[in-house]
Design a protein around this motif. Structure first.
Motif, PDB file in Angstrom:
ATOM      1  N   ALA A 164       0.738  -1.064  -0.156  1.00  0.00           N
ATOM      2  CA  ALA A 164       0.021   0.071  -0.035  1.00  0.00           C
ATOM      3  C   ALA A 164       0.951   1.157  -0.032  1.00  0.00           C
ATOM      4  N   TRP A 165       1.864   1.249   0.897  1.00  0.00           N
ATOM      5  CA  TRP A 165       2.932   2.432   0.843  1.00  0.00           C
ATOM      6  C   TRP A 165       3.384   2.611  -0.793  1.00  0.00           C
ATOM      7  N   ALA A 166       3.801   1.360  -1.310  1.00  0.00           N
ATOM      8  CA  ALA A 166       4.436   1.607  -2.535  1.00  0.00           C
ATOM      9  C   ALA A 166       3.354   2.199  -3.526  1.00  0.00           C
ATOM     10  N   GLY A 167       2.036   1.882  -3.470  1.00  0.00           N
ATOM     11  CA  GLY A 167       1.176   2.348  -4.142  1.00  0.00           C
ATOM     12  C   GLY A 167       0.946   3.763  -3.950  1.00  0.00           C
ATOM     13  N   TRP A 168       0.808   4.229  -2.696  1.00  0.00           N
ATOM     14  CA  TRP A 168       0.436   5.851  -2.349  1.00  0.00           C
ATOM     15  C   TRP A 168       1.585   6.401  -2.763  1.00  0.00           C
ATOM     16  N   LEU A 169       3.161   6.004  -2.542  1.00  0.00           N
ATOM     17  CA  LEU A 169       4.055   6.821  -2.669  1.00  0.00           C
ATOM     18  C   LEU A 169       4.409   6.969  -4.388  1.00  0.00           C
ATOM     19  N   GLY A 170       4.014   6.044  -5.188  1.00  0.00           N
ATOM     20  CA  GLY A 170       3.887   6.160  -6.577  1.00  0.00           C
ATOM     21  C   GLY A 170       2.887   7.068  -6.867  1.00  0.00           C
ATOM     22  N   PRO A 184      -0.283   9.474 -22.088  1.00  0.00           N
ATOM     23  CA  PRO A 184      -0.969   8.281 -22.121  1.00  0.00           C
ATOM     24  C   PRO A 184      -0.094   7.577 -20.989  1.00  0.00           C
ATOM     25  N   HIS A 185       1.202   7.896 -20.995  1.00  0.00           N
ATOM     26  CA  HIS A 185       2.110   7.149 -19.829  1.00  0.00           C
ATOM     27  C   HIS A 185       1.578   7.791 -18.195  1.00  0.00           C
ATOM     28  N   ASP A 186       0.908   8.583 -18.228  1.00  0.00           N
ATOM     29  CA  ASP A 186       0.644   9.297 -17.062  1.00  0.00           C
ATOM     30  C   ASP A 186      -0.548   8.359 -16.426  1.00  0.00           C
ATOM     31  N   LEU A 187      -1.466   8.163 -17.493  1.00  0.00           N
ATOM     32  CA  LEU A 187      -2.645   7.300 -17.220  1.00  0.00           C
ATOM     33  C   LEU A 187      -2.153   5.952 -16.815  1.00  0.00           C
ATOM     34  N   LEU A 188      -1.276   5.384 -17.631  1.00  0.00           N
ATOM     35  CA  LEU A 188      -0.751   4.084 -17.064  1.00  0.00           C
ATOM     36  C   LEU A 188      -0.178   4.162 -15.874  1.00  0.00           C
ATOM     37  N   SER A 189       0.824   4.998 -15.453  1.00  0.00           N
ATOM     38  CA  SER A 189       1.255   5.059 -14.410  1.00  0.00           C
ATOM     39  C   SER A 189       0.313   5.310 -12.993  1.00  0.00           C
ATOM     40  N   THR A 190      -0.789   5.925 -13.353  1.00  0.00           N
ATOM     41  CA  THR A 190      -1.624   6.098 -12.457  1.00  0.00           C
ATOM     42  C   THR A 190      -2.566   4.809 -12.138  1.00  0.00           C
ATOM     43  N   LEU A 191      -2.877   4.318 -13.320  1.00  0.00           N
ATOM     44  CA  LEU A 191      -3.543   2.889 -13.271  1.00  0.00           C
ATOM     45  C   LEU A 191      -2.658   2.057 -12.402  1.00  0.00           C
ATOM     46  N   LEU A 192      -1.572   1.794 -12.697  1.00  0.00           N
ATOM     47  CA  LEU A 192      -0.659   0.893 -11.974  1.00  0.00           C
ATOM     48  C   LEU A 192      -0.619   1.182 -10.382  1.00  0.00           C
ATOM     49  N   LEU A 223      -2.011  -1.471  -7.649  1.00  0.00           N
ATOM     50  CA  LEU A 223      -1.257  -1.919  -6.304  1.00  0.00           C
ATOM     51  C   LEU A 223      -1.917  -1.629  -4.997  1.00  0.00           C
ATOM     52  N   LEU A 224      -2.668  -0.355  -4.925  1.00  0.00           N
ATOM     53  CA  LEU A 224      -3.599  -0.169  -3.807  1.00  0.00           C
ATOM     54  C   LEU A 224      -4.588  -1.297  -3.698  1.00  0.00           C
ATOM     55  N   CYS A 225      -5.081  -1.433  -4.942  1.00  0.00           N
ATOM     56  CA  CYS A 225      -6.187  -2.530  -4.882  1.00  0.00           C
ATOM     57  C   CYS A 225      -5.852  -3.857  -4.411  1.00  0.00           C
ATOM     58  N   PHE A 226      -4.572  -4.387  -4.821  1.00  0.00           N
ATOM     59  CA  PHE A 226      -4.126  -5.427  -4.345  1.00  0.00           C
ATOM     60  C   PHE A 226      -3.521  -5.478  -2.877  1.00  0.00           C
ATOM     61  N   ALA A 227      -3.292  -4.392  -2.298  1.00  0.00           N
ATOM     62  CA  ALA A 227      -2.626  -4.413  -0.814  1.00  0.00           C
ATOM     63  C   ALA A 227      -4.058  -4.601  -0.116  1.00  0.00           C
ATOM     64  N   TYR A 228      -5.024  -3.893  -0.437  1.00  0.00           N
ATOM     65  CA  TYR A 228      -6.139  -3.823   0.384  1.00  0.00           C
ATOM     66  C   TYR A 228      -6.721  -4.980   0.186  1.00  0.00           C
ATOM     67  N   LEU A 229      -6.633  -5.772  -0.944  1.00  0.00           N
ATOM     68  CA  LEU A 229      -7.314  -7.060  -1.034  1.00  0.00           C
ATOM     69  C   LEU A 229      -6.558  -7.941  -0.266  1.00  0.00           C
TER      70      LEU A 229
END
Length: 192
Positions: A118-124, A159-167, A171-177
């Motif tokens: 989750a930290w990785a997702g939020w920091l990203g 487009p890569h901004d959207l891809l980074s945001t989705l990634l 990460l956050l989705c998997f962390a919370y799951l």
């Protein structure tokens, strides 16, 4: 020596399923790729902002102004902004590295692993957000030496901004799951 027998692999005297071995190598590969990405981004940032000719030519074309009088200090300030965002990226990669390390060692999902992910997702996500917010400031820095009517604040979304945001969101989705699954497993253990 590895010996695969009926879906079980012997690694260092321990039995592991083929899936666990695949997970091990996948996690190690992701760790190496994430570290390589952080180094690659750092090299690109430093190479771009320290090449005055390239910045003057390409930013001049992008902004539609002659930037031949651009000095080094605005470029270095713009580079410092990018390096600030890069530090967030580096912190995200370190959290991801540690999270995958826990997965490799524990062979199961844990709350510390989920927390690091989750930290990785939020920091990203913070890195991406800061990058988006810095773009107008960087274009202003490139044109600050021009008369006030010619100075530019230009924001861009690629487009890569959207891809980074989705990634980061994934990460956050998997962390919370994972955290939720660990909680459910703990509750079920209490019933047994």
């Amino acid at each position: 020596m590895n010996a695969i027998l009926g879906g079980i692999t012997q690694v260092n005297g321990q039995s592991r399923s083929v899936a666990a071995v695949k997970l091990f190598w996948l996690a190690q590969g992701l760790r190496v790729l994430s570290a390589s990405y952080a180094v690659w981004v750092l090299l690109r940032v430093v190479r771009w902002w320290t090449d005055s000719e390239k910045v003057i030519k390409n930013m001049g074309l992008y902004l539609g102004h002659d930037l031949s009088a651009l000095t080094a200090s605005p470029r270095m300030i713009a580079m410092a902004l990018d390096l600030g965002a890069w530090l967030l990226l580096l912190a995200a990669v370190v959290c991801c590295w540690k999270s995958l390390g826990l997965l490799i060692r524990e062979h199961t999902f844990t709350q510390p692993m989920a927390r690091l992910l989750a930290w990785a997702g939020w920091l990203g996500a913070l890195c991406q957000g800061l990058t988006l917010l810095m773009r107008p400031m960087q274009t202003y820095l490139m044109t600050a030496h021009l008369p006030p009517g010619e100075q530019v604040f230009r924001w861009a979304f690629y487009p890569h901004d959207l891809l980074s945001t989705l990634l980061c969101g994934m990460l956050l989705c998997f962390a919370y799951l994972i955290a939720w699954a660990v909680d459910v497993a703990e509750e079920n253990r209490g019933f047994i």
